[in-house]
Scaffold this active site. Structure first.
Site, mmCIF file in Angstrom:
data_model
loop_
_atom_site.group_PDB
_atom_site.id
_atom_site.type_symbol
_atom_site.label_atom_id
_atom_site.label_comp_id
_atom_site.label_asym_id
_atom_site.label_seq_id
_atom_site.Cartn_x
_atom_site.Cartn_y
_atom_site.Cartn_z
ATOM 1 N N ARG A 45 -15.971 3.344 2.349
ATOM 2 C CA ARG A 45 -14.970 2.480 2.956
ATOM 3 C C ARG A 45 -14.990 2.526 4.474
ATOM 4 O O ARG A 45 -14.516 1.594 5.138
ATOM 5 C CB ARG A 45 -13.571 2.867 2.454
ATOM 6 N N GLN A 101 -4.747 -12.639 -2.191
ATOM 7 C CA GLN A 101 -4.315 -11.247 -2.141
ATOM 8 C C GLN A 101 -3.691 -11.005 -0.774
ATOM 9 O O GLN A 101 -4.297 -11.312 0.254
ATOM 10 C CB GLN A 101 -5.478 -10.282 -2.350
ATOM 11 N N ASP A 131 0.848 -1.192 0.000
ATOM 12 C CA ASP A 131 0.000 0.000 0.000
ATOM 13 C C ASP A 131 0.888 1.247 0.000
ATOM 14 O O ASP A 131 1.783 1.381 0.833
ATOM 15 C CB ASP A 131 -0.898 -0.003 1.237
ATOM 16 N N ASP A 148 1.979 2.443 3.618
ATOM 17 C CA ASP A 148 1.170 3.641 3.395
ATOM 18 C C ASP A 148 0.828 4.354 4.696
ATOM 19 O O ASP A 148 0.950 5.582 4.807
ATOM 20 C CB ASP A 148 -0.113 3.249 2.676
ATOM 21 N N LYS A 149 0.414 3.608 5.691
ATOM 22 C CA LYS A 149 -0.043 4.252 6.923
ATOM 23 C C LYS A 149 1.104 4.970 7.627
ATOM 24 O O LYS A 149 0.917 6.038 8.218
ATOM 25 C CB LYS A 149 -0.716 3.223 7.826
ATOM 26 N N GLU A 168 -1.561 -7.994 1.473
ATOM 27 C CA GLU A 168 -1.215 -6.575 1.487
ATOM 28 C C GLU A 168 -0.314 -6.226 2.666
ATOM 29 O O GLU A 168 -0.653 -6.484 3.827
ATOM 30 C CB GLU A 168 -2.485 -5.729 1.577
ATOM 31 N N HIS A 188 1.796 8.154 5.704
ATOM 32 C CA HIS A 188 0.849 9.192 6.132
ATOM 33 C C HIS A 188 1.321 9.867 7.423
ATOM 34 O O HIS A 188 1.083 11.053 7.629
ATOM 35 C CB HIS A 188 -0.538 8.595 6.346
ATOM 36 N N ASP A 203 -10.161 -2.864 6.120
ATOM 37 C CA ASP A 203 -9.660 -1.639 5.505
ATOM 38 C C ASP A 203 -9.853 -1.722 3.987
ATOM 39 O O ASP A 203 -10.148 -2.776 3.429
ATOM 40 C CB ASP A 203 -8.190 -1.452 5.866
ATOM 41 N N ASP A 229 -0.960 0.314 -4.700
ATOM 42 C CA ASP A 229 -2.288 0.777 -5.096
ATOM 43 C C ASP A 229 -2.257 2.222 -5.570
ATOM 44 O O ASP A 229 -3.052 2.633 -6.406
ATOM 45 C CB ASP A 229 -3.297 0.597 -3.965
ATOM 46 N N HIS A 230 -1.315 2.987 -5.068
ATOM 47 C CA HIS A 230 -1.187 4.396 -5.453
ATOM 48 C C HIS A 230 0.176 4.886 -4.980
ATOM 49 O O HIS A 230 0.865 4.207 -4.213
ATOM 50 C CB HIS A 230 -2.289 5.249 -4.811
ATOM 51 N N SER A 252 -7.171 4.406 -1.474
ATOM 52 C CA SER A 252 -7.014 2.965 -1.648
ATOM 53 C C SER A 252 -8.301 2.260 -2.051
ATOM 54 O O SER A 252 -8.240 1.140 -2.571
ATOM 55 C CB SER A 252 -6.484 2.342 -0.350
ATOM 56 N N HIS A 311 -1.275 11.121 -0.504
ATOM 57 C CA HIS A 311 -1.080 10.406 -1.756
ATOM 58 C C HIS A 311 -0.691 11.376 -2.869
ATOM 59 O O HIS A 311 -0.976 12.573 -2.803
ATOM 60 C CB HIS A 311 -2.371 9.695 -2.176
ATOM 61 N N THR A 362 -8.185 -1.793 1.052
ATOM 62 C CA THR A 362 -7.577 -2.724 0.093
ATOM 63 C C THR A 362 -8.075 -4.153 0.273
ATOM 64 O O THR A 362 -8.520 -4.778 -0.695
ATOM 65 C CB THR A 362 -6.042 -2.640 0.172
#
Length: 559
Positions: A186, A332, A62, A339-340, A334, A343, A173, A381-382, A116, A422, A175
């Protein structure tokens, strides 16, 4: 050539040798500090497989873009190093991640920077949607539900394959949610979180919260954080966890020991929730601050106390173990805390979970080595705003750490005065196995949907002349006689177009030690006692097209 595409850099790391060019090391080349020494076209062509995959393993980092990969690589391996898993995948491309904005439709405005939810929904469903939307189409407003879109996981489940969903975040979450739930917002993760999703409540005739939908979709292996969501009461009274156990025969595990004890799915699906919220990152935080920033030229990340939580690679390995069957599976997985922690402007937290992702990729590649009909895709994802910069004063918030090279590296976060956001840039996508070549070039993340389900196979050119084998070998240049006897010398051997590969340690005409490795090579350790002076490591690769060998010399000192 086998589809096992492990980068054979472990020997270099153990012995102090840097191999530049991951793919070159494992594809039969002799990489040098200047790059590759021969053309790679034939070896790449040999790995193209147009058949549909039996198993699919999708590994998501992520927020993992090229800047974050580079920062983590510099820290863990050095600027000239390579990740043994992530950087070993032979087919690599760039992937766009834009989404849509709410509107009247049918032509919705473009959202160049997405969260996400729509990005994960993109590869899950093959279709674009709006921020906050989980595997459901766009609509006039965030609180207006869209059309439910079927997902890859649901399609494979319908085909009778086993399916798994792993995350280091809450499994509800965005994803992991996009793999097997459909909801307009979400945030509607548990029954008590449904304020913005009233039509979806089960008491209103809907599919329920994300937590409820994930178990209603009967995911065979569901692992991660988020116990607090599953302890929430459903509209009918029992908690989601109780509902999962009573209605779908889920077996609940809450720690690493409990997960280790599960050896099959014969007694029902597995719900592993190892913490109330998100799982603990691998490293303790190092949070960037305004210049002159935090950290310095001697700062190294510290390992976090993760208690009894399994790590990402362990969860991935257990999921693969449980899902492996004759009909095939979809998984899948992750690594969410990249990502977190980005942030939070926490460079160490993000690096640690990217390192954890690489370890999970190695687990997948080990499985693929024995199951070559497995497609592995690794991507994000981004993108995010983490940037490697020239010094502590070159960003709104900065942090400096000491890399594996021994030099300082400064990263900056400049999208906000604190924290970070992001960005809309394209990101890396890489793959190995059947139909992996479809990720090359510039693709959109929605393209992964068709690749994971298996596109109609194309016809490849027929090669009538067996390719001549190639071989390469690398090892440390010097070590002591004591080290050779006790720990041995780590050797990175690589070959292509071969059916048999042997690595030997030779002194003069005497063979001191030898081992066979996989037909593409591997990392082996050779030991010998009471040896000094010059010795030679030799790799011999034999195949239908002949024989090839390569060697490198070592000096064995008395101490």
């Amino acid at each position: 050539m086998s589809r096992r595409n492990r980068a054979l850099l472990a020997a270099g790391a153990a012995a102090g040798l840097v191999l530049v060019g991951t793919y070159g090391a494992q594809a039969g080349f002799a990489p040098t500090p200047q790059g590759f020494t021969k053309d790679r076209s034939a070896d790449l062509a040999a790995q193209i497989d147009s058949s549909k995959p039996r198993n699919v393993i999708l590994i998501i980092g992520d927020g993992m873009d090229d800047s974050m990969i580079t920062a983590a690589r510099n820290y863990e391996k050095g600027a000239s190093g390579r990740f043994e898993g992530l950087d070993a995948l032979p087919f690599t491309g760039a992937m766009t991640t834009h989404g849509l904005k709410a509107g009247e439709g049918p032509d919705y405005p473009i959202a160049y920077v997405s969260d996400s939810a729509p990005t994960a929904s993109g590869w899950s469903t093959g279709k674009k949607t709006i921020d906050g939307r989980i595997s459901q189409g766009p609509s006039t407003a965030a609180n207006v539900p869209g059309e439910d879109y079927g997902t890859v996981l649901e399609e494979y489940k319908a085909q009778g394959k086993l399916v798994g969903n792993v995350s280091t975040a809450e499994v509800t979450d965005a994803t992991p949610a996009a793999a097997a739930s459909h909801i307009n917002a979400r945030a509607c993760q548990g029954p008590a979180d449904m304020a913005n999703c009233a039509p979806a409540k089960k008491s209103n005739g809907g599919k329920g919260s994300i937590a409820e939908q994930l178990v209603d979709n009967k995911i065979d292996v569901l692992l991660g954080g988020g116990l607090n969501r599953y302890n929430q009461a459903t509209d009918a009274g029992p908690s989601v966890k109780e509902y999962a156990e009573a209605s779908h025969d889920y077996r609940f595990v809450g720690d690493k020991a409990g997960l280790d004890a599960v050896t099959s799915l014969d007694d029902g699906p597995v719900l592993g929730l190892f913490t109330g919220g998100n799982m603990t990152p691998e490293y303790k935080p190092l949070v960037a601050t305004a210049p002159p920033g935090v950290g310095g030229p001697d700062t190294r990340c510290e390992t976090a106390d993760r208690g009894n939580q399994p790590d990402f690679a362990e969860m991935t390995a257990k999921a693969i173990e449980l899902l492996d069957n004759d009909k095939g599976f979809f998984l899948q997985a992750e690594s969410a805390m990249i990502d977190k922690q980005e942030h939070a402007s926490d460079i160490c937290g993000a690096i640690g979970d990217l390192k954890a992702l690489d370890e999970a990729v190695q687990v997948a590649l080990d499985f693929q080595a024995e199951n070559p009909d497995t497609l592995i895709i690794v991507t994000g994802d981004h993108a995010h705003s983490t940037q490697i910069v020239g010094g502590p004063d070159q960003g709104r918030q900065t942090a400096t750490v000491k890399t594996a090279d021994g030099d300082p590296m400064t990263v900056a976060y400049s999208t906000a005065a604190s924290g970070s956001n992001h960005t809309g840039t394209q990101i890396r996508v890489a793959a190995s196995g059947p139909q992996a070549a479809n990720v090359t070039g510039v693709i959109d993340q929605t393209d992964l949907y068709a690749t994971m389900l298996g596109r109609t196979p194309s016809t490849l050119p027929v090669t009538t002349t067996p390719a001549k084998p190639s071989a390469s070998v690398a090892a440390v240049r010097k070590l002591s006689s004591k080290e050779l006897a006790k720990r041995g010398v780590s050797v990175a051997a690589a070959a292509s177009a071969s059916t048999s590969v042997k690595v030997s340690l030779v002194k003069g005409s005497k063979t001191l030690a030898s081992k066979k490795v996989a037909k593409t090579g591997g990392v082996v350790t050779l030991k010998a006692k009471n040896v000094t002076g010059k010795v030679t490591v030799v790799i011999t690769a034999t195949g239908p097209g002949g024989k090839a060998s390569a060697k490198t010399n070592l000096t064995i000192t008395r101490r």
